[in-house]
Design a protein around this motif. Structure first.
Motif, mmCIF file in Angstrom:
data_model
loop_
_atom_site.group_PDB
_atom_site.id
_atom_site.type_symbol
_atom_site.label_atom_id
_atom_site.label_comp_id
_atom_site.label_asym_id
_atom_site.label_seq_id
_atom_site.Cartn_x
_atom_site.Cartn_y
_atom_site.Cartn_z
ATOM 1 N N ILE A 67 0.842 -1.200 0.000
ATOM 2 C CA ILE A 67 0.000 0.000 0.000
ATOM 3 C C ILE A 67 0.881 1.256 0.000
ATOM 4 C CG2 ILE A 67 -1.628 1.344 1.392
ATOM 5 C CD1 ILE A 67 -2.810 -1.401 2.287
ATOM 6 N N GLY A 68 1.933 1.232 0.808
ATOM 7 C CA GLY A 68 2.862 2.362 0.842
ATOM 8 C C GLY A 68 3.520 2.601 -0.509
ATOM 9 N N MET A 69 3.912 1.519 -1.165
ATOM 10 C CA MET A 69 4.539 1.649 -2.485
ATOM 11 C C MET A 69 3.555 2.230 -3.492
ATOM 12 S SD MET A 69 7.441 1.237 -3.998
ATOM 13 C CE MET A 69 8.413 -0.011 -3.181
ATOM 14 N N LEU A 70 2.305 1.782 -3.436
ATOM 15 C CA LEU A 70 1.282 2.344 -4.324
ATOM 16 C C LEU A 70 1.119 3.833 -4.090
ATOM 17 C CD1 LEU A 70 -1.779 -0.088 -4.522
ATOM 18 C CD2 LEU A 70 -0.505 0.928 -6.410
ATOM 19 N N ALA A 71 1.051 4.230 -2.819
ATOM 20 C CA ALA A 71 0.890 5.657 -2.487
ATOM 21 C C ALA A 71 2.065 6.471 -3.023
ATOM 22 C CB ALA A 71 0.764 5.835 -0.982
ATOM 23 N N MET A 72 3.270 5.937 -2.903
ATOM 24 C CA MET A 72 4.443 6.668 -3.378
ATOM 25 C C MET A 72 4.460 6.757 -4.908
ATOM 26 S SD MET A 72 7.165 5.156 -0.639
ATOM 27 C CE MET A 72 8.588 6.011 -1.237
ATOM 28 N N LEU A 73 4.089 5.665 -5.566
ATOM 29 C CA LEU A 73 4.076 5.683 -7.030
ATOM 30 C C LEU A 73 3.002 6.614 -7.570
ATOM 31 C CD1 LEU A 73 4.639 1.890 -7.677
ATOM 32 C CD2 LEU A 73 6.145 3.730 -8.452
ATOM 33 N N LEU A 74 1.886 6.727 -6.858
ATOM 34 C CA LEU A 74 0.808 7.608 -7.313
ATOM 35 C C LEU A 74 1.219 9.072 -7.298
ATOM 36 C CD1 LEU A 74 -2.309 5.915 -5.696
ATOM 37 C CD2 LEU A 74 -1.867 6.210 -8.149
ATOM 38 N N THR A 75 2.203 9.422 -6.454
ATOM 39 C CA THR A 75 2.639 10.819 -6.403
ATOM 40 C C THR A 75 3.718 11.132 -7.442
ATOM 41 O OG1 THR A 75 4.363 10.397 -4.749
ATOM 42 C CG2 THR A 75 2.158 10.947 -3.938
ATOM 43 N N MET A 76 4.155 10.117 -8.180
ATOM 44 C CA MET A 76 5.199 10.344 -9.188
ATOM 45 C C MET A 76 4.618 10.999 -10.430
ATOM 46 S SD MET A 76 8.000 7.393 -8.801
ATOM 47 C CE MET A 76 8.866 8.177 -10.098
#
Length: 198
Positions: free
Chosen positions: A189-198
């Motif tokens: 979930i954390g990785m998804l959140a970080m990728l969404l801000t890219m």
């Protein structure tokens, strides 16, 4: 990675707590558990550092290449370990995603904390592929956490009792597979959140 402050701090807390739990899992008596927990602790703490809001801390210019080098080494280790254990392929994707995000941060203008270098055409291809992978991983991990029907866990009639309920040795809380799965789900979930801000 550095979006609004409040969600950023929540992401930092989630990733740091996951990394701390993975450190505790490294004390396991099961060698495979210890080995996997070490890589997951690195991911958790690395994601926590990367998610710190820019308003609170702006890393020096050399930090992102160093970050990419650390996770590049972790990716090579995961690639080597994947020869004998397919679970390390997920670690390989995760560490490679960290290298990709660190490279994007290093390539961004100072103070802007990259948002992927996307163009007017939309999401970069690699970011999109990683988003699809981690979305699938999160959904699959969530399904695996659901109790299977008839497993003897609590149901409408309450906990199952009887001869089969207490059979077998007690499992230390750090060795419980459902906690390890929850840890991996949190990082996904954390990785998804970080990728969404890219």
């Amino acid at each position: 990675m550095h979006g609004p402050a409040s969600p950023g701090w929540l992401l930092v807390a989630l990733c740091a707590a996951t990394g701390a739990y993975c450190l505790l899992r490294m004390r396991s008596t099961v060698e495979e558990q210890r080995r996997a927990a070490g890589g997951e602790a690195l991911m958790g703490f690395g994601m926590a550092v990367m998610a710190v809001p820019a308003a609170a801390f702006t890393p020096p210019v050399w930090a992102w290449p160093a970050y990419a080098a650390v996770f590049g080494a972790a990716a090579l280790r995961a690639l080597w370990a994947a020869r004998t254990d397919a679970h390390h392929l997920h670690h390989l994707v995760g560490t490679s995603a960290m290298v990709y995000m660190a490279a994007a941060m290093a390539a961004s203008p100072v103070g802007t904390h990259a948002h992927g270098g996307g163009s007017a055409s939309g999401v970069p291809l690699l970011t999109g592929v990683l988003l699809l992978y981690f979305t699938g991983y999160v959904l699959l991990s969530g399904v695996r956490l659901l109790p299977a029907p008839g497993t003897g866990t609590a149901g409408p009639a309450g906990p199952v009792s009887g001869a089969g309920a207490s059979a077998g040795p007690a499992v230390a809380w750090g060795d419980r597979p459902e906690l390890a799965r929850a840890c991996r789900l949190s990082m996904g979930i954390g990785m998804l959140a970080m990728l969404l801000t890219m």
